[in-house]
Design a protein around this motif. Sequence first.
Motif, PDB file in Angstrom:
ATOM      1  N   PRO A  44      25.754  42.335  43.744  1.00 36.15           N
ATOM      2  CA  PRO A  44      27.015  42.337  44.258  1.00 36.15           C
ATOM      3  C   PRO A  44      27.868  41.017  44.080  1.00 36.15           C
ATOM      4  CG  PRO A  44      25.501  41.864  46.229  1.00 36.15           C
ATOM      5  CD  PRO A  44      24.786  42.082  44.940  1.00 36.15           C
ATOM      6  N   PRO A  45      29.185  41.055  43.775  1.00 36.60           N
ATOM      7  CA  PRO A  45      30.051  40.061  43.209  1.00 36.60           C
ATOM      8  C   PRO A  45      29.968  38.740  44.544  1.00 36.60           C
ATOM      9  CG  PRO A  45      31.371  41.940  43.530  1.00 36.60           C
ATOM     10  CD  PRO A  45      29.930  42.370  43.837  1.00 36.60           C
ATOM     11  N   VAL A  46      30.090  39.258  45.450  1.00 38.87           N
ATOM     12  CA  VAL A  46      30.342  38.205  46.762  1.00 38.87           C
ATOM     13  C   VAL A  46      29.270  38.936  47.881  1.00 38.87           C
ATOM     14  CG1 VAL A  46      32.347  37.483  46.223  1.00 38.87           C
ATOM     15  CG2 VAL A  46      32.159  39.219  47.550  1.00 38.87           C
ATOM     16  N   PRO A  47      28.791  38.152  48.879  1.00 35.38           N
ATOM     17  CA  PRO A  47      28.057  38.968  49.983  1.00 35.38           C
ATOM     18  C   PRO A  47      28.868  39.886  50.510  1.00 35.38           C
ATOM     19  CG  PRO A  47      28.140  36.382  50.181  1.00 35.38           C
ATOM     20  CD  PRO A  47      29.053  36.662  49.134  1.00 35.38           C
ATOM     21  N   GLU A  48      28.219  40.957  50.740  1.00 32.40           N
ATOM     22  CA  GLU A  48      28.755  42.170  51.438  1.00 32.40           C
ATOM     23  C   GLU A  48      28.884  42.168  52.987  1.00 32.40           C
ATOM     24  OE1 GLU A  48      26.409  44.929  49.179  1.00 32.40           O
ATOM     25  OE2 GLU A  48      27.661  45.272  47.834  1.00 32.40           O
ATOM     26  N   GLY A  49      29.691  42.473  53.491  1.00 32.08           N
ATOM     27  CA  GLY A  49      30.000  42.238  54.968  1.00 32.08           C
ATOM     28  C   GLY A  49      29.267  43.574  55.702  1.00 32.08           C
ATOM     29  N   LYS A  50      29.206  43.417  56.993  1.00 33.22           N
ATOM     30  CA  LYS A  50      28.517  44.440  57.546  1.00 33.22           C
ATOM     31  C   LYS A  50      29.575  44.914  58.882  1.00 33.22           C
ATOM     32  CE  LYS A  50      23.761  43.231  57.399  1.00 33.22           C
ATOM     33  NZ  LYS A  50      23.494  41.883  56.879  1.00 33.22           N
ATOM     34  N   GLY A  51      29.290  45.927  59.402  1.00 34.06           N
ATOM     35  CA  GLY A  51      30.277  46.337  60.467  1.00 34.06           C
ATOM     36  C   GLY A  51      31.170  47.326  60.081  1.00 34.06           C
ATOM     37  N   VAL A  67      36.807  32.260  46.025  1.00 35.63           N
ATOM     38  CA  VAL A  67      36.891  32.342  44.336  1.00 35.63           C
ATOM     39  C   VAL A  67      38.202  31.846  43.889  1.00 35.63           C
ATOM     40  CG1 VAL A  67      36.762  34.115  42.572  1.00 35.63           C
ATOM     41  CG2 VAL A  67      35.202  34.052  44.616  1.00 35.63           C
ATOM     42  N   MET A  68      39.250  32.130  44.811  1.00 33.56           N
ATOM     43  CA  MET A  68      40.547  31.737  44.272  1.00 33.56           C
ATOM     44  C   MET A  68      40.739  30.139  44.243  1.00 33.56           C
ATOM     45  SD  MET A  68      43.651  32.623  43.353  1.00 33.56           S
ATOM     46  CE  MET A  68      45.074  31.432  42.913  1.00 33.56           C
ATOM     47  N   GLN A  69      40.092  29.636  45.319  1.00 28.37           N
ATOM     48  CA  GLN A  69      40.502  28.144  44.981  1.00 28.37           C
ATOM     49  C   GLN A  69      39.719  27.498  43.950  1.00 28.37           C
ATOM     50  OE1 GLN A  69      38.784  26.198  48.837  1.00 28.37           O
ATOM     51  NE2 GLN A  69      40.527  24.895  48.936  1.00 28.37           N
ATOM     52  N   GLN A  70      38.337  28.079  43.452  1.00 28.08           N
ATOM     53  CA  GLN A  70      37.771  27.601  42.482  1.00 28.08           C
ATOM     54  C   GLN A  70      38.349  27.979  41.135  1.00 28.08           C
ATOM     55  OE1 GLN A  70      35.744  25.463  42.911  1.00 28.08           O
ATOM     56  NE2 GLN A  70      35.666  25.812  45.251  1.00 28.08           N
ATOM     57  N   LEU A  71      38.817  29.235  41.031  1.00 30.07           N
ATOM     58  CA  LEU A  71      39.835  29.665  39.783  1.00 30.07           C
ATOM     59  C   LEU A  71      40.878  28.764  39.523  1.00 30.07           C
ATOM     60  CD1 LEU A  71      40.580  31.591  37.424  1.00 30.07           C
ATOM     61  CD2 LEU A  71      41.686  32.896  39.341  1.00 30.07           C
ATOM     62  N   GLN A  72      41.606  28.267  40.505  1.00 33.32           N
ATOM     63  CA  GLN A  72      42.739  27.689  40.443  1.00 33.32           C
ATOM     64  C   GLN A  72      42.457  26.107  40.015  1.00 33.32           C
ATOM     65  OE1 GLN A  72      44.726  27.074  44.492  1.00 33.32           O
ATOM     66  NE2 GLN A  72      46.037  25.426  43.596  1.00 33.32           N
ATOM     67  N   TRP A 111      35.521  32.834  36.524  1.00 34.96           N
ATOM     68  CA  TRP A 111      36.159  33.103  37.786  1.00 34.96           C
ATOM     69  C   TRP A 111      37.107  34.279  37.546  1.00 34.96           C
ATOM     70  CZ3 TRP A 111      33.465  31.287  41.434  1.00 34.96           C
ATOM     71  CH2 TRP A 111      32.798  29.985  41.378  1.00 34.96           C
ATOM     72  N   LEU A 112      37.795  34.420  36.613  1.00 35.14           N
ATOM     73  CA  LEU A 112      38.671  35.597  36.374  1.00 35.14           C
ATOM     74  C   LEU A 112      38.127  36.750  36.520  1.00 35.14           C
ATOM     75  CD1 LEU A 112      40.843  34.064  33.360  1.00 35.14           C
ATOM     76  CD2 LEU A 112      41.720  34.701  35.707  1.00 35.14           C
ATOM     77  N   LYS A 113      36.978  36.905  35.813  1.00 34.03           N
ATOM     78  CA  LYS A 113      36.082  38.095  35.908  1.00 34.03           C
ATOM     79  C   LYS A 113      35.800  38.252  37.278  1.00 34.03           C
ATOM     80  CE  LYS A 113      33.217  39.703  32.792  1.00 34.03           C
ATOM     81  NZ  LYS A 113      32.702  40.129  31.722  1.00 34.03           N
ATOM     82  N   LEU A 114      35.373  37.417  37.924  1.00 40.18           N
ATOM     83  CA  LEU A 114      34.955  37.795  39.400  1.00 40.18           C
ATOM     84  C   LEU A 114      35.807  37.842  40.188  1.00 40.18           C
ATOM     85  CD1 LEU A 114      32.302  37.655  41.371  1.00 40.18           C
ATOM     86  CD2 LEU A 114      32.829  35.210  41.678  1.00 40.18           C
ATOM     87  N   ILE A 115      37.119  37.290  40.174  1.00 39.16           N
ATOM     88  CA  ILE A 115      38.122  37.630  41.295  1.00 39.16           C
ATOM     89  C   ILE A 115      38.815  38.938  41.003  1.00 39.16           C
ATOM     90  CG2 ILE A 115      40.361  36.669  40.070  1.00 39.16           C
ATOM     91  CD1 ILE A 115      40.489  35.181  42.709  1.00 39.16           C
ATOM     92  N   ALA A 116      38.602  39.426  39.821  1.00 45.35           N
ATOM     93  CA  ALA A 116      38.969  40.908  39.374  1.00 45.35           C
ATOM     94  C   ALA A 116      38.307  41.912  40.227  1.00 45.35           C
ATOM     95  CB  ALA A 116      38.884  41.343  38.014  1.00 45.35           C
ATOM     96  N   GLN A 117      37.135  41.433  40.623  1.00 46.00           N
ATOM     97  CA  GLN A 117      36.113  42.422  41.429  1.00 46.00           C
ATOM     98  C   GLN A 117      36.003  42.161  42.727  1.00 46.00           C
ATOM     99  OE1 GLN A 117      31.921  41.908  39.838  1.00 46.00           O
ATOM    100  NE2 GLN A 117      32.585  42.155  37.586  1.00 46.00           N
ATOM    101  N   VAL A 118      36.862  41.129  43.274  1.00 47.34           N
ATOM    102  CA  VAL A 118      37.005  41.335  44.635  1.00 47.34           C
ATOM    103  C   VAL A 118      38.593  41.099  45.233  1.00 47.34           C
ATOM    104  CG1 VAL A 118      34.959  39.885  45.020  1.00 47.34           C
ATOM    105  CG2 VAL A 118      37.156  38.470  44.589  1.00 47.34           C
ATOM    106  N   GLY A 119      39.329  41.888  44.500  1.00 48.01           N
ATOM    107  CA  GLY A 119      40.718  41.971  44.834  1.00 48.01           C
ATOM    108  C   GLY A 119      41.798  41.246  44.187  1.00 48.01           C
ATOM    109  N   GLY A 120      41.521  40.433  43.127  1.00 45.91           N
ATOM    110  CA  GLY A 120      42.568  39.927  42.181  1.00 45.91           C
ATOM    111  C   GLY A 120      42.914  38.647  42.943  1.00 45.91           C
ATOM    112  N   GLU A 121      43.638  37.822  42.341  1.00 47.68           N
ATOM    113  CA  GLU A 121      44.183  36.536  42.873  1.00 47.68           C
ATOM    114  C   GLU A 121      44.824  36.386  44.161  1.00 47.68           C
ATOM    115  OE1 GLU A 121      45.829  33.739  39.854  1.00 47.68           O
ATOM    116  OE2 GLU A 121      44.766  34.806  38.294  1.00 47.68           O
ATOM    117  N   GLY A 122      44.741  35.371  44.823  1.00 49.91           N
ATOM    118  CA  GLY A 122      45.401  35.219  46.077  1.00 49.91           C
ATOM    119  C   GLY A 122      46.233  34.004  46.395  1.00 49.91           C
ATOM    120  N   GLU A 123      46.298  33.517  47.377  1.00 47.72           N
ATOM    121  CA  GLU A 123      46.937  32.419  47.845  1.00 47.72           C
ATOM    122  C   GLU A 123      46.481  31.196  47.282  1.00 47.72           C
ATOM    123  OE1 GLU A 123      48.323  30.338  52.094  1.00 47.72           O
ATOM    124  OE2 GLU A 123      47.174  32.134  52.236  1.00 47.72           O
TER     125      GLU A 123
END
Length: 271
Positions: A44-51, A67-72, A111-123
């Motif tokens: 998985p790209p990042v840890p998967e949540g439960k619940g 991920v966004m902070q590291q990409l920036q 990071w660009l590839k990873l962030i695309a897998q978790v919803g795209g760039e953020g704040e």
Amino acid sequence: MSAEPVAEEPEAEDRTRFAGVLRFYELAKHQEWQVRDVPWGQMPPVPEGKGSPQRQARRRDVWRSVVMQQLQADIIACEMAAQLLNAAPDPEARLYYSTMVQDESRHTEAWLKLIAQVGGEGERDPHLDALGRMFLEADTLEEKIFLMQVFFERLIIPRFRLIARSSRGTILEDICNRLAIDDGIHHGSGMAYERILLERAPKQVKGQLIEAANRMLPEFAEHALWRPKAREMIGSLMEARDRERLKTELNHGVRLARSLGLDVSEVQLPF
Ligand SMILES: [Fe+2]
Ligand SMILES: [Fe+2]
């Protein structure tokens, strides 16, 4: 035979002083990896949540902001590494910086590839932007290396380790482990080159470095403790521990500055 006086050969400069910098060039080439080496799709790209789905979505937002902070940071690092390559006068250092430009660009790609897998760039983290301006607008090469390689790239390594520890078995962990090694080389090479540059630098340049550290450290502290909206809740829970850890890291940074022969008695720590 000509009576002309033989023009004296300019004395060959002693380049053995740069052997340390050259060693980091070799090390960087040896450690070089490719974005395709990352096991994309196999974990998985990042840890998967439960619940509940809401809870899972919230968790994903938290990781996305990490991920966004590291990409920036790595996009800023691309510009910074390019500046260092352009500004460094010594061939050994230029050779080394040509690898650092590639590293920061590869980090950004991952990071660009990873962030695309978790919803795209953020704040964006505003403190990281402020730090970036400080590096990019610094007047001297000595100051740029000091802020970026001596401090920032050293302070960031424990953060990669921390993220890796809390994201076992994910792409994020894999990337963080690679970047911790790369930034270890970036930091080491900066220490080696800065030491050579400071041997010849006027006293006034050294004074500027202390001033620059005093501008940078509070901003770095803000950056390390900054939480976007997605992480605000978790942020307040972790803040006490984060502050403790940060204090240790900043103290280490000051010790490094002292090891470069700088008088750090004027450095003010933000805590
Ligand atoms: Fe990087
Ligand atoms: Fe770096």
